[in-house]
Each structure stands twice: as structure tokens, then as C-alpha cells.
Design a protein around this motif. Structure first.
Motif, mmCIF file in Angstrom:
data_model
loop_
_atom_site.group_PDB
_atom_site.id
_atom_site.type_symbol
_atom_site.label_atom_id
_atom_site.label_comp_id
_atom_site.label_asym_id
_atom_site.label_seq_id
_atom_site.Cartn_x
_atom_site.Cartn_y
_atom_site.Cartn_z
ATOM 1 N N GLY B 14 0.853 -1.194 0.000
ATOM 2 C CA GLY B 14 0.000 0.000 0.000
ATOM 3 C C GLY B 14 0.878 1.229 0.000
ATOM 4 O O GLY B 14 1.312 1.672 1.060
ATOM 5 N N PHE B 15 1.155 1.784 -1.191
ATOM 6 C CA PHE B 15 2.153 2.850 -1.272
ATOM 7 C C PHE B 15 1.498 4.204 -1.565
ATOM 8 O O PHE B 15 1.832 4.881 -2.525
ATOM 9 N N GLY B 16 0.540 4.574 -0.695
ATOM 10 C CA GLY B 16 -0.158 5.860 -0.830
ATOM 11 C C GLY B 16 0.615 6.994 -0.165
ATOM 12 O O GLY B 16 1.786 6.838 0.168
ATOM 13 N N PRO B 17 -0.057 8.134 0.067
ATOM 14 C CA PRO B 17 0.623 9.315 0.619
ATOM 15 C C PRO B 17 1.370 9.029 1.930
ATOM 16 O O PRO B 17 2.498 9.485 2.108
ATOM 17 N N PHE B 18 0.738 8.265 2.840
ATOM 18 C CA PHE B 18 1.381 8.076 4.137
ATOM 19 C C PHE B 18 2.586 7.144 4.038
ATOM 20 O O PHE B 18 3.627 7.394 4.653
ATOM 21 N N SER B 37 1.629 -2.135 -4.472
ATOM 22 C CA SER B 37 0.395 -1.403 -4.213
ATOM 23 C C SER B 37 -0.613 -1.711 -5.311
ATOM 24 O O SER B 37 -0.266 -2.307 -6.330
ATOM 25 N N ARG B 38 -1.849 -1.316 -5.093
ATOM 26 C CA ARG B 38 -2.886 -1.497 -6.103
ATOM 27 C C ARG B 38 -2.509 -0.756 -7.393
ATOM 28 O O ARG B 38 -2.513 -1.322 -8.483
ATOM 29 N N SER B 39 -2.174 0.514 -7.245
ATOM 30 C CA SER B 39 -1.809 1.331 -8.416
ATOM 31 C C SER B 39 -0.311 1.212 -8.679
ATOM 32 O O SER B 39 0.454 0.769 -7.825
ATOM 33 N N HIS B 41 3.200 2.591 -8.785
ATOM 34 C CA HIS B 41 4.039 3.679 -8.276
ATOM 35 C C HIS B 41 5.489 3.423 -8.699
ATOM 36 O O HIS B 41 6.415 3.843 -8.007
ATOM 37 N N CYS B 67 0.342 -0.522 4.838
ATOM 38 C CA CYS B 67 -0.004 0.909 4.828
ATOM 39 C C CYS B 67 -1.214 1.188 3.943
ATOM 40 O O CYS B 67 -1.383 2.318 3.467
ATOM 41 N N THR B 68 -2.061 0.191 3.694
ATOM 42 C CA THR B 68 -3.255 0.441 2.877
ATOM 43 C C THR B 68 -4.288 1.210 3.676
ATOM 44 O O THR B 68 -4.151 1.394 4.886
ATOM 45 N N SER B 69 -5.328 1.630 2.992
ATOM 46 C CA SER B 69 -6.418 2.341 3.668
ATOM 47 C C SER B 69 -7.132 1.389 4.622
ATOM 48 O O SER B 69 -7.109 0.165 4.436
ATOM 49 N N VAL B 94 0.198 0.363 10.105
ATOM 50 C CA VAL B 94 0.171 1.764 10.593
ATOM 51 C C VAL B 94 -1.235 2.353 10.522
ATOM 52 O O VAL B 94 -1.405 3.572 10.525
ATOM 53 N N SER B 96 -4.890 3.881 11.177
ATOM 54 C CA SER B 96 -5.335 4.850 12.179
ATOM 55 C C SER B 96 -6.423 4.279 13.100
ATOM 56 O O SER B 96 -6.894 4.984 13.994
ATOM 57 N N PHE B 122 0.752 11.099 13.458
ATOM 58 C CA PHE B 122 1.109 12.302 12.700
ATOM 59 C C PHE B 122 1.106 11.934 11.222
ATOM 60 O O PHE B 122 1.039 10.752 10.872
ATOM 61 N N SER B 218 -7.554 11.512 2.824
ATOM 62 C CA SER B 218 -8.595 10.965 1.952
ATOM 63 C C SER B 218 -9.896 10.722 2.715
ATOM 64 O O SER B 218 -9.877 10.552 3.941
HETATM 65 N N1 LIG Z 1 -2.191 10.261 6.294
HETATM 66 C C1 LIG Z 1 -1.857 10.236 7.567
HETATM 67 O O1 LIG Z 1 -1.574 11.295 8.117
HETATM 68 C C2 LIG Z 1 -1.798 8.932 8.326
HETATM 69 C C3 LIG Z 1 -1.209 8.940 9.625
HETATM 70 C C4 LIG Z 1 -1.133 7.747 10.327
HETATM 71 C C5 LIG Z 1 -1.644 6.584 9.782
HETATM 72 N N2 LIG Z 1 -2.227 6.594 8.529
HETATM 73 C C6 LIG Z 1 -2.766 5.353 7.969
HETATM 74 O O2 LIG Z 1 -1.941 4.991 6.887
HETATM 75 C C7 LIG Z 1 -2.718 4.321 5.880
HETATM 76 C C8 LIG Z 1 -2.539 5.024 4.523
HETATM 77 O O3 LIG Z 1 -3.039 6.331 4.638
HETATM 78 P P1 LIG Z 1 -2.950 7.386 3.426
HETATM 79 O O4 LIG Z 1 -2.959 8.730 4.054
HETATM 80 O O5 LIG Z 1 -1.828 7.038 2.540
HETATM 81 O O6 LIG Z 1 -4.331 7.282 2.608
HETATM 82 P P2 LIG Z 1 -5.522 6.203 2.579
HETATM 83 O O7 LIG Z 1 -6.512 6.738 1.642
HETATM 84 O O8 LIG Z 1 -5.988 5.903 3.964
HETATM 85 O O9 LIG Z 1 -4.848 4.905 1.967
HETATM 86 C C9 LIG Z 1 -4.276 4.940 0.684
HETATM 87 C C10 LIG Z 1 -3.612 3.619 0.428
HETATM 88 O O10 LIG Z 1 -4.567 2.560 0.412
HETATM 89 C C11 LIG Z 1 -4.460 1.847 -0.828
HETATM 90 N N3 LIG Z 1 -5.807 1.401 -1.232
HETATM 91 C C12 LIG Z 1 -6.942 2.116 -1.184
HETATM 92 N N4 LIG Z 1 -7.987 1.390 -1.617
HETATM 93 C C13 LIG Z 1 -7.498 0.171 -1.967
HETATM 94 C C14 LIG Z 1 -8.078 -1.011 -2.481
HETATM 95 N N5 LIG Z 1 -9.390 -1.092 -2.708
HETATM 96 N N6 LIG Z 1 -7.265 -2.061 -2.696
HETATM 97 C C15 LIG Z 1 -5.959 -1.986 -2.443
HETATM 98 N N7 LIG Z 1 -5.350 -0.896 -1.962
HETATM 99 C C16 LIG Z 1 -6.109 0.165 -1.725
HETATM 100 C C17 LIG Z 1 -3.883 2.860 -1.805
HETATM 101 O O11 LIG Z 1 -3.251 2.154 -2.851
HETATM 102 P P3 LIG Z 1 -2.807 2.887 -4.221
HETATM 103 O O12 LIG Z 1 -1.962 4.069 -3.818
HETATM 104 O O13 LIG Z 1 -1.977 1.818 -4.876
HETATM 105 O O14 LIG Z 1 -4.036 3.253 -4.977
HETATM 106 C C18 LIG Z 1 -2.898 3.580 -0.910
HETATM 107 O O15 LIG Z 1 -1.725 2.852 -0.742
HETATM 108 C C19 LIG Z 1 -4.166 4.343 6.356
HETATM 109 O O16 LIG Z 1 -4.484 3.121 6.959
HETATM 110 C C20 LIG Z 1 -4.168 5.442 7.394
HETATM 111 O O17 LIG Z 1 -5.166 5.242 8.387
HETATM 112 C C21 LIG Z 1 -2.295 7.751 7.787
#
Ligand SMILES: NC(=O)c1ccc[n+]([C@@H]2O[C@H](COP(=O)([O-])OP(=O)(O)OC[C@H]3O[C@@H](n4cnc5c(N)ncnc54)[C@H](OP(=O)(O)O)[C@@H]3O)[C@@H](O)[C@H]2O)c1
Ligand SMILES: NC(=O)c1ccc[n+]([C@@H]2O[C@H](COP(=O)([O-])OP(=O)(O)OC[C@H]3O[C@@H](n4cnc5c(N)ncnc54)[C@H](OP(=O)(O)O)[C@@H]3O)[C@@H](O)[C@H]2O)c1
Lengths: 264, 264
Positions: B14-18, B37-39, B41, B67-69, B94, B96, B122, B218
Motif C-alpha cells: 500500500g504505497f499511498g501518501p502516508f 500497491s494497487r496502483s 508507483h 499501509c493500505t487504507s 500503521v 489509524s 502524525f 482521503s
Molecule cells: N495520512 C496520515 O496522516 C496517516 C497517519 C497515520 C496513519 N495513517 C494510515 O496509513 C494508511 C494510509 O493512509 P494514506 O494517508 O496514505 O491514505 P488512505 O486513503 O488511507 O490509503 C491509501 C492507500 O490505500 C491503498 N488502497 C486504497 N484502496 C485500496 C483497495 N481497494 N485495494 C488496495 N489498496 C487500496 C492505496 O493504494 P494505491 O496508492 O496503490 O491506490 C494507498 O496505498 C491508512 O491506513 C491510514 O489510516 C495515515
């Protein structure tokens, strides 16, 4: 001494927390401060306090500054013995709502006295390290003695306030969307008894600060923001319906997830 | 090199923003990062990206970091080809919310691999100037290889995080009262389209910051905080009823003032 640094005789009506906070800076700038109020504040070290309103109004004032609570201003202004005034003065107020005192003062203050309605957008907490860049709103409601009015506004200019000339109506419209909303959220958080946790995020820390600073102000101040700002009711409705929309969106998303799970 | 500064092979799912935000610091510390990751990168400059999950799982990993959603973790973990693992590893997440991944990972991850559930409190915004004194929550759910787990936690310790060992249940209880509430207020303010005014108070400026930082995350993240934290529903109810109580108090105070006026 230039006009803008002229020493003023300022008479304050309503000597609560905010008036005392203002008086500190005014005294520091060299102005001469006298005050009267409902309660006895005669022990105050820096101002001359008068228990008797007639005696107070009969003194030599340049400015009479009204600092009572929003909900009491009507009674307070209507009880001022204007006939005791020695000469025309500048009446000013600092209430956190503006259309209400503007209308009241236009109605009650003798025609030969001037009027400026103001709102320093800060208080004892947010202004404790100085007033630099803090917004100061004012409307010159009825000003003939420009020099006097400028001298009064210069108090805030000299401290570095961001001076904003604006109609009282515009102020109330904007303040309902900002200050009233902030106080309402602070009061809601207080009702919920929110408090620090070991895992506070930065955002949550800001909310706790909002709760603490808004509930430090009196409930009279908060209820005044609602009762005497005609735009506030709509903001409360907007807050309620925004909460409902957020809730419905969450519930719909959850139902969809559940439905999706059942299909698998 | 001491245990705590051991270089780790970390595989991120899961290689999104976080995840990208975390990977920056991990790479800086000298760890070797690979991701899937799904998409796609694969253009990322600092990590080795694998489009194929089987190939990815078959690599030499010390840690697999999820690190996926929140809303997608169940599908993602259930699709991991665990049989391709070369050796037992440390699985970490990781998310939330914490009870949900804990239960899922205990159920799905092979018995010989270890488990640690974490929540860095954070994100890319609040952690942009470093992680010093920012809370990092973790529960050592199933740890036999103490050295490996310590090396992983050391990544956060070395950046100066406030390390908080806590059960996933306790985390979810506290986070519903703090982080979920903060995001909900941010989303409500966004629904209301609140925005800066020329007469912002310090408190209102804080609310605008809360709105901006929470809506930068998100909607998946926000809805996950609600759907997969069993304490969140009660917090939403508490928020609604606190708003109602504040409203009733305001209306009652206004009615009393009106009544008082009529008597005069
Ligand atoms: N942002 C923060 O400040 C923060 C802080 C602490 C913890 N976290 C946790 O870290 C994790 C990632 O957070 P985020 O901010 O990057 O945004 P997010 O929207 O919570 O998660 C995005 C990630 O989830 C993946 N994903 C979403 N839908 C999917 C699906 N149907 N199948 C497979 N993969 C899927 C995305 O993959 P692709 O990119 O490949 O599409 C991406 O890697 C979450 O669990 C969040 O609770 C976030
Ligand atoms: N606090 C702030 O940060 C701030 C900032 C900008 C503007 N303001 C405005 O400044 C004014 C004063 O605010 P505050 O914070 O000091 O507290 P407040 O609770 O709004 O007002 C307290 C003042 O009102 C007087 N008062 C209350 N009820 C009265 C009554 N029934 N009859 C006569 N006087 C009465 C009090 O007199 P006694 O002390 O004699 O009892 C005291 O002087 C308000 O209009 C407020 O909106 C406040």
C-alpha cells in the motif's frame, strides 16, 4: 505632541475582564483612565473608580468607552444620566456584536456627541503578548471631531493592530461565521468534556486550545454573540445541518461496505 | 552496528501518501525499502516497486509494513500469498484504527511470523518538520523475535517520537475521543465552507487549520475512522447531543431575555 499621541481622558463604563485588559495598555500609553461599573472595582491599582454614575458622568471626559456585557448594554446605556455630561464627548464601545450597540447608541447618545463602534478581535488570552497584527474593527458611526476620533483609534494603531474599517452589519455577518462558530464549537467540546489524551494529534491539540480559550470568556459573552447578532441563528442551523450531512455520508458509506461484504 | 540501528529490508504493502511519507525517513536512515500497491508507483525515485504481489512476497524481507487504507485492509491482507514468504517476518501496520487490523492480522498472518500493530499519530503535514515529540502508539501483539521488533520500533525512537505502548482497544477508545472527533469537526467545517475572514480571531484561525489539515486526508481514511472503530459511533452521538444542549441553553437564555424585556 502630535494629534495621534494626544493624552486622553477616558471614562470606562463596565469594568470587567476585558475593560481591565484594555486599561492596562491605555495606562501604559499615558492616557488617564476612570471607570464605573455595576460591581465595586475601587481596589484597582491603576484606574480611578467611581461607584456613583452621576458623579462619573459629570467628570471631564474626552472619550466614554462602553465595555459592559452584550446582554446588559441596553439597560446600562438607558441608565446613563446624559444630562450630567460637561461637554460633547466621543462615545465608543467594544462589544463583540456591532449592529446592536450601534442602533442603541444612535438612539440614546445626545446628538452633539460623536460615536464610534469598535471590536478589538482579541482578548486577555490571545492579546497577552501584545496586539501586533491582531485585527481591530471599527465603524465611524457619527464623527464630527475627526481629531478626537483619530486620537482614540491611534491607541490601537500604535500597538500594531490591523485596523479594519467596516460596517457594523458586515462585521456581524462575518463574525457569525467565524467568532460565533468558534465559541459554539468550544462550548460543544466543553459539554463533551474533551480533554488531552496521551495520543493527541496536532489537530486535536488545537481543538483543546479552542475549548479552553472560549470557555474562559463568560457565558454572558457567548450568549450575547447569539442573541444580539441576527446572523448567528442561521450559522447554528448551518452547523446542525452540516453535522447531519457528515453523519449521513458516514452511515451511507458504512452501509455500502456492509452490503459489499455480504455479496462476497 | 548496534541492534537498534540495524539496516532492515522493509516491504511496504500500500504505497499511498502516508507510506511515501514514511519511506522518505526510512530511506534516509539507511533501510532498504521495496513496495507493492494497487496502483502503479514504479516511477518512485527511492523505492523498488513491484507490480506483482507474488514476486514481492517472495523477496527477502525483515519487515512487511501494511499501509493500505483502513477500508481496504481486509481485502488486501486476504489476498496476500503468504505461502510465497521465504522466512518468518515481522508484520507491522500503521492504520489509524487498531482493533480491526489486530484481529485481521492475528487471523491471517502465518503463526510463525511476528506481529506489531502501530499508529504514528502524525502525517505528512504535522510531521513535515520532523517527528520529534510526536506520539507513536504500538502494541506488541505477537513478538518472539525481540531484536527484530526493537529494530523496527527504533526507526521512530531515533526520530524522537514519544513512544507509547498501549493496547489496540485503549488506542481506539482514546482516538475516537480525539482524532475521530477532530476529523469530524474538520469535515463539518468543510461542509459549511468556512474560510478566512478579514476579522479572524486566533481561535477561528485554529479551526480553519483543523479544517484544512483533516480534509487533506482521503475520505477513505476518515470513513475508516468511523466504520472500523467501534467507539466512534458513540462519539458522533455525543457530539450531536452536546450541540443540542448548547442550542437549547442559548434558546432558553434568549427566551428569558425576551421575557425580561416584556416585563419592563
Ligand atoms: N495520512 C496520515 O496522516 C496517516 C497517519 C497515520 C496513519 N495513517 C494510515 O496509513 C494508511 C494510509 O493512509 P494514506 O494517508 O496514505 O491514505 P488512505 O486513503 O488511507 O490509503 C491509501 C492507500 O490505500 C491503498 N488502497 C486504497 N484502496 C485500496 C483497495 N481497494 N485495494 C488496495 N489498496 C487500496 C492505496 O493504494 P494505491 O496508492 O496503490 O491506490 C494507498 O496505498 C491508512 O491506513 C491510514 O489510516 C495515515
Ligand atoms: N473578553 C474578550 O476577549 C473580549 C474581546 C473583545 C470584546 N469584548 C467585549 O467586551 C465586553 C466585556 O467583556 P468581558 O470579557 O469583560 O465580559 P462580559 O461578561 O461580556 O462583560 C462583563 C462586564 O459587563 C458588566 N455587566 C454584566 N452584567 C451587567 C448588568 N446586568 N448590569 C451592568 N453591568 C453588567 C460587568 O460589570 P461588573 O464587572 O461591574 O460586574 C463587566 O463590566 C463585552 O461586550 C464583550 O463582548 C470582550
Amino acid at each position: 505632541m502630535g494629534t495621534s499621541t494626544r493624552t486622553l481622558n477616558i471614562g470606562i463604563i463596565g469594568f470587567g475582564p476585558f475593560a481591565q485588559f484594555l486599561a492596562k495598555t491605555m495606562t501604559k500609553q499615558g492616557h488617564f483612565i476612570r471607570a464605573t461599573s455595576r460591581s465595586d472595582h475601587s481596589g484597582h491599582p491603576a484606574v480611578h473608580f467611581y461607584r456613583n454614575m452621576e458623579e462619573f458622568i459629570g467628570l471631564e471626559h474626552d472619550v466614554i468607552l462602553i465595555c459592559t456585557s452584550i446582554v446588559s448594554i441596553s439597560d446600562v446605556v438607558k441608565s446613563i444620566p446624559f444630562h450630567c455630561l460637561k461637554k460633547p464627548v466621543l462615545f465608543a464601545d467594544v462589544l463583540s456584536v456591532k449592529e446592536h450597540p450601534r442602533q442603541l447608541l444612535l438612539q440614546e447618545v445626545p446628538e452633539d456627541s460623536d460615536l464610534v463602534c469598535t471590536h478589538p478581535m482579541f482578548g486577555p488570552e490571545s492579546g497577552k503578548d501584545g496586539w501586533k497584527n491582531l485585527p481591530f474593527m471599527y465603524e465611524r458611526v457619527r464623527v464630527r471631531n475627526e481629531t478626537l476620533c483619530s486620537s482614540f483609534l491611534a491607541i490601537f494603531e500604535h500597538e500594531g493592530c490591523k485596523m479594519l474599517e467596516m460596517s457594523c452589519e458586515e462585521h456581524d455577518r462575518l463574525a457569525s461565521q467565524s467568532q460565533f462558530l468558534t465559541h459554539t464549537i468550544g462550548r460543544i467540546l466543553s459539554e463533551m468534556e474533551v480533554t488531552h489524551t496521551p495520543i493527541d494529534t496536532k489537530g486535536f491539540e488545537k481543538l483543546v486550545q479552542v475549548k479552553e480559550s472560549t470557555t474562559r470568556d463568560s457565558f454572558d459573552l457567548y450568549s450575547g454573540l447569539f442573541i444580539h447578532n441576527r446572523f448567528a441563528k442561521q450559522q447554528l442551523k448551518n452547523l446542525e445541518s452540516a453535522l447531519q450531512r457528515v453523519k449521513v455520508t458516514l452511515e451511507t458509506t458504512m452501509d455500502k461496505q456492509d452490503g459489499h461484504k455480504c455479496e462476497n
